[in-house]
Design an enzyme around this catalytic site. Structure first.
Site, mmCIF file in Angstrom:
data_model
loop_
_atom_site.group_PDB
_atom_site.id
_atom_site.type_symbol
_atom_site.label_atom_id
_atom_site.label_comp_id
_atom_site.label_asym_id
_atom_site.label_seq_id
_atom_site.Cartn_x
_atom_site.Cartn_y
_atom_site.Cartn_z
ATOM 1 N N ARG A 288 39.594 36.367 45.131
ATOM 2 C CA ARG A 288 40.209 36.103 43.833
ATOM 3 C C ARG A 288 39.190 35.390 42.954
ATOM 4 O O ARG A 288 38.483 34.485 43.400
ATOM 5 C CB ARG A 288 41.476 35.242 43.969
ATOM 6 C CG ARG A 288 42.677 35.944 44.577
ATOM 7 C CD ARG A 288 43.232 37.000 43.644
ATOM 8 N NE ARG A 288 44.450 37.634 44.147
ATOM 9 C CZ ARG A 288 44.486 38.750 44.869
ATOM 10 N NH1 ARG A 288 43.336 39.339 45.193
ATOM 11 N NH2 ARG A 288 45.634 39.263 45.271
ATOM 12 N N GLU B 215 41.765 41.766 34.584
ATOM 13 C CA GLU B 215 41.500 43.121 35.056
ATOM 14 C C GLU B 215 42.445 44.108 34.366
ATOM 15 O O GLU B 215 43.636 43.841 34.274
ATOM 16 C CB GLU B 215 41.689 43.193 36.573
ATOM 17 C CG GLU B 215 40.716 42.299 37.347
ATOM 18 C CD GLU B 215 40.935 42.305 38.844
ATOM 19 O OE1 GLU B 215 41.849 43.022 39.328
ATOM 20 O OE2 GLU B 215 40.217 41.586 39.557
ATOM 21 N N HIS C 278 37.794 46.008 41.660
ATOM 22 C CA HIS C 278 38.869 45.562 42.556
ATOM 23 C C HIS C 278 39.268 46.691 43.508
ATOM 24 O O HIS C 278 40.430 47.066 43.620
ATOM 25 C CB HIS C 278 40.085 45.081 41.752
ATOM 26 C CG HIS C 278 40.939 44.116 42.534
ATOM 27 N ND1 HIS C 278 41.672 43.111 41.951
ATOM 28 C CD2 HIS C 278 41.173 43.997 43.871
ATOM 29 C CE1 HIS C 278 42.326 42.423 42.867
ATOM 30 N NE2 HIS C 278 42.036 42.950 44.044
#
Length: 298
Positions: free
Chosen positions: A227, A256, A275
């Protein structure tokens, strides 16, 4: 109980179909990225929501009193669901940990190798017409600090040990792992690579602050597949500019998708992936089966 998978990706849908994975009659699958209005429309017809990447705000639960449970398809559900609000309503929030441990660890290794050998930089150079071979770092014998020794971190530690790296690892609670050390500062001290494998909580937010980022060796490689909030962002950019961090290889970001105008894009010593660390067919297969197992237990 009626369940709706609100945001199935094309990749997961393909795996479910190609591998002929079970889909219970009571489960409907919606593909795409629903708006809040679409979430409400689906939620009004469901007792359980399966959620992979969509935020479910309290307003959706206000409008959908039939919802009894939310299965977040991953870990870190608090980023997508207000857990305190859900608990007050009696809505259970479940997660599916462990499904992608190996896949994420392998992606972290890929980022580490890419940073060590400047793969992304040479690729960009060649595509722009520049032929400039760049030297890199041999990883064997280098110290790696693995921060977080859950399923992913333990696999990362083992993979690093397998290529001859010196592994030091820390976890918030003691772990029965040969690399475990109780003192985070000791783990970080003089590390050549730092790889993060922690969930984001109030206790871990900003864990790598300016003081701790000065503990590894100058020019170290920072890998983050966990994270973004684990790192103090201002300190990250400062250390990248000053050379304390030689390269940051990142799969996660504060926002994101990454905005078109972003400091992450402007640093040449940063490797970016979208991601995607968990995205393998094997992980998707396991994710779907674990989601159905959680659903069966509600």
């Amino acid at each position: 109980m009626r369940a709706i998978f609100v945001d199935c990706t094309d990749e997961l849908a393909r795996v479910i179909e190609a591998r002929n994975l079970p889909v219970p009659d009571a489960v409907k699958i919606n593909r795409g990225n629903p708006t809040e209005a679409e979430l409400i429309a689906m939620g009004c017809e469901a007792d359980v929501l399966f959620v992979e990447h969509t935020v479910v705000p309290p307003s959706v639960l206000d409008a959908c009193p039939s919802i009894r449970a939310i299965i977040f398809m991953g870990t870190g559900a608090g980023t997508y669901v207000d857990l305190q609000d859900a608990a007050k309503r009696g809505v259970g929030v479940y997660t599916t940990p462990g499904y992608g441990d190996r896949s994420v660890a392998e992606h972290a290794c890929a980022l580490m190798f890419s940073a060590a050998r400047k793969v992304a930089q040479m690729d960009r150079d060649i595509r722009s017409g520049v032929w400039s071979p760049l030297g890199g770092l041999q990883l064997m014998g280098q110290k790696i600090a693995v921060v977080g020794l859950g399923g992913i971190g333990a696999r990362m530690a083992d993979l690093a040990a397998g290529i001859g790296m010196e592994v030091a690892a820390w976890n918030r609670t003691p772990r029965d792992h040969r690399a475990y050390i109780a003192d985070l500062d000791e783990v970080l001290e003089n590390a050549n690579i730092v790889s993060l494998h922690l969930s984001l909580t109030p206790e871990t937010a900003g864990l790598l602050n300016a003081r701790r980022l000065l503990l590894p060796a100058k020019g170290f490689i920072l890998v983050n597949t966990a994270r973004a909030g684990l790192i103090e962002e201002a300190a990250l950019f400062q250390m990248l500019t000053e050379g304390q961090i030689g390269h940051a290889a990142l799969d996660v970001f504060p926002e994101e998708p990454l905005p078109a105008v972003s400091s992450y894009r402007s640093h040449g010593n940063v490797t970016l992936t979208a991601h995607a660390a968990y995205m393998t067919d094997a992980a998707y297969n396991e994710l779907w089966l674990r989601t159905l197992n959680a659903y069966a237990k509600i």
